[in-house]
Each structure stands twice: as C-alpha cells, then as structure tokens.
Design a protein around this motif. Sequence first.
Motif, PDB file in Angstrom:
ATOM      1  N   HIS A 117       2.010   5.047   1.094  1.00 12.62           N
ATOM      2  CA  HIS A 117       1.899   5.891   2.275  1.00 12.62           C
ATOM      3  C   HIS A 117       0.999   7.088   1.949  1.00 12.62           C
ATOM      4  O   HIS A 117       0.866   7.473   0.775  1.00 12.62           O
ATOM      5  N   PRO A 118       0.352   7.678   2.960  1.00 13.10           N
ATOM      6  CA  PRO A 118      -0.450   8.879   2.706  1.00 13.10           C
ATOM      7  C   PRO A 118       0.383   9.941   1.990  1.00 13.10           C
ATOM      8  O   PRO A 118       1.524  10.212   2.363  1.00 13.10           O
ATOM      9  N   ARG A 146      -7.300   1.231   7.009  1.00 14.03           N
ATOM     10  CA  ARG A 146      -7.648   2.586   6.605  1.00 14.03           C
ATOM     11  C   ARG A 146      -7.764   2.684   5.089  1.00 14.03           C
ATOM     12  O   ARG A 146      -8.692   3.301   4.564  1.00 14.03           O
ATOM     13  N   TRP A 147      -6.811   2.069   4.383  1.00 13.78           N
ATOM     14  CA  TRP A 147      -6.831   2.129   2.928  1.00 13.78           C
ATOM     15  C   TRP A 147      -8.091   1.448   2.388  1.00 13.78           C
ATOM     16  O   TRP A 147      -8.787   2.002   1.524  1.00 13.78           O
ATOM     17  N   HIS A 193      -8.097   3.821  -7.369  1.00 13.23           N
ATOM     18  CA  HIS A 193      -7.012   3.717  -6.393  1.00 13.23           C
ATOM     19  C   HIS A 193      -6.129   2.519  -6.739  1.00 13.23           C
ATOM     20  O   HIS A 193      -6.604   1.532  -7.313  1.00 13.23           O
ATOM     21  N   ASP A 225      -9.467   3.016  11.929  1.00 16.76           N
ATOM     22  CA  ASP A 225      -8.159   3.597  11.635  1.00 16.76           C
ATOM     23  C   ASP A 225      -7.015   2.812  12.249  1.00 16.76           C
ATOM     24  O   ASP A 225      -5.878   3.287  12.287  1.00 16.76           O
ATOM     25  N   PHE A 254       0.836  -1.199   0.000  1.00 14.38           N
ATOM     26  CA  PHE A 254       0.000   0.000   0.000  1.00 14.38           C
ATOM     27  C   PHE A 254       0.872   1.251   0.000  1.00 14.38           C
ATOM     28  O   PHE A 254       1.934   1.277   0.629  1.00 14.38           O
ATOM     29  N   THR A 281       2.782   3.398  -5.223  1.00 16.45           N
ATOM     30  CA  THR A 281       3.458   2.565  -4.234  1.00 16.45           C
ATOM     31  C   THR A 281       4.891   2.295  -4.652  1.00 16.45           C
ATOM     32  O   THR A 281       5.156   1.926  -5.806  1.00 16.45           O
ATOM     33  N   ALA A 336     -11.197   2.845  -0.009  1.00 15.65           N
ATOM     34  CA  ALA A 336     -10.882   2.466  -1.393  1.00 15.65           C
ATOM     35  C   ALA A 336     -11.994   2.879  -2.348  1.00 15.65           C
ATOM     36  O   ALA A 336     -13.186   2.688  -2.069  1.00 15.65           O
ATOM     37  N   PRO A 381      -2.714   0.692   8.667  1.00 19.84           N
ATOM     38  CA  PRO A 381      -2.773   1.362   7.365  1.00 19.84           C
ATOM     39  C   PRO A 381      -3.584   0.599   6.326  1.00 19.84           C
ATOM     40  O   PRO A 381      -4.223   1.212   5.467  1.00 19.84           O
ATOM     41  N   ALA A 382      -3.577  -0.733   6.368  1.00 22.48           N
ATOM     42  CA  ALA A 382      -4.333  -1.498   5.382  1.00 22.48           C
ATOM     43  C   ALA A 382      -5.836  -1.335   5.598  1.00 22.48           C
ATOM     44  O   ALA A 382      -6.599  -1.184   4.639  1.00 22.48           O
ATOM     45  N   VAL A 421      -2.750  -0.275  -5.808  1.00 20.41           N
ATOM     46  CA  VAL A 421      -1.812  -0.964  -4.927  1.00 20.41           C
ATOM     47  C   VAL A 421      -0.938  -1.835  -5.827  1.00 20.41           C
ATOM     48  O   VAL A 421      -1.196  -1.988  -7.022  1.00 20.41           O
TER      49      VAL A 421
END
Length: 273
Positions: A52-53, A110-111, A119, A104, A50, A58, A115, A107-108, A121
């Motif tokens: 990063h913000p 949240r992603w 988007h 939250d 994934f 990626t 989604a 990270p996965a 990955v």
Amino acid sequence: MAAEAPWRFFDLHVVRAERLSPHMARVTFGADDLGGFVSGGRDQRIKLFFPHPGQEETVVPRSPEDWFGEWRALDPDVRGIMRTYTVRAQRAGEVDIDFALHGDVGPASRWAGAARPGHTVVALGPTLADNGGVEFEPPAGTGSFVIAGDETALPAIGAILDWLPAGGRARVWIEVPEPADRQDLRSAADTEITWVEPGTLIDTIRAADLPADAYCWIAGEAGAVRGLRRHLVNERGYDRSAVEFMGYWRRGAGEEQLLAESLAGQNPHTGED
C-alpha cells in the motif's frame, strides 16, 4: 519424504522497468532465491502482492499451509494487494512480467507505471513446472491453433507463441487500444497475427476463415470472451473441450470488486482476479 509444494512466496525486487508501448510496461524482477522459481511456460499465472502507499514492505503471511486464509484475515488496508499476472519470460536470475497500464485506475497499474530498480513486491510463484497455473494445454499432436485476446492477454499470447514448436500453425487476433501498442511477436510456429481495433475482436473473427481442427485459447474482457466462446462452439462447431477461455477483467467492474468475487468462490491458485 513429503512432496514439494507447487507454490511458495518469493521476495522480488525490480531490476529494470521499460515502457513497451503507450499501454504496456515490462518489469524485470530478480530475487536471491529465484532459482527455485519454476515456470510451466505458456500462460503461466502467478500472484503478485503490492504494498500500500506508504508501506516500506508488502505484508503477506508466510505460512505455506494456509497463506490464503491468513491473508484474508488481515486488515484489507494493511495486507498486500493481490493481483494475478502472467510470466512473460524467465531467464537465469530474472523473470519478466508485462503490465497493461491504465493510468491511475487500479493499484497495480499505478505501481507498475512508477516501478523503478529497487522497488519490491512479493510473488506467490511456482516451484514445479506442473503446478496447476497453466491453462494453455493442447492435446499432444495438436498442430493448429486459434488464439485471441485483448491487451490484457497480450503477455500470455506472447509467451504462448514463444512456446509453440516449429511445424505448428497459429492464427492470432489481438485487440489493442492503438496501433502503437502492437508488439513484434515471434514464434517457431507458422504464425499469422492480426491486430484489431478496440471493440472489433468478435466481429473480426466472425468474418475470418478458421481451421476446423484447431485448439482455441481466448482471454480478455469477460463479456467479450463469453461471446467469442459462444461463437466458436455454437456457430463454428468447435467442441467445448477444444476452447479454453479466461475472463481477465470485466467491463463496469473495478479490480477490488472482481477480487471480492474471486475470494468468495474461487481457488486462490486458479482464479483470475
């Protein structure tokens, strides 16, 4: 001629995303070269990376010879965030991945919760059906199965039930956060599914009448999985070789801690994050 590598990178984009339940989302991915993605079915695992913000794409190494070493050498704040997931289903040009959602936390999660089509990955996916990424491998002729797990194992359980042939019999226990997280799982096999409340999986199975000749597959929180395996082997008398078990997560340990432990001692193709 050199043998084909069983894994390679695929650039995936979200085709659609849907909420299956309060704690589960399904993301359907496509790719220009998805025809080379060859799942072994059952609990086939893959690596997802994934961004990063703030990253537009990626960051992963593309060298097939030493991608893992090159990935580890990258700055953790830059390299793609790596997690392990199960292929829930695959069709022509599409692959489904189901994500257990915990808000939250991680990270996965949240992603996946955010989604949307377009988007992206990166996946390290299989190119051969026999790729070393499948754990559910009952001996030929097995007709009876005991399957158990929590919501993190639900995608794998669904895929396993899809794979089981007619004539088999499966007893299945699935622990989910709330009744709304139950899914309509189907199989050609004769299947009995029991949905259980959080924290009751081991006790429920302890009280159950289990077939003596079953092949067992259990996955989920590491402590619960170890306790259930001890029960099956030490108290029920199943041979260790007949009990396949995987700890998908561990209570009290964050994703990054588990990943660090995985990096310290596990093969990148076979370790669960």
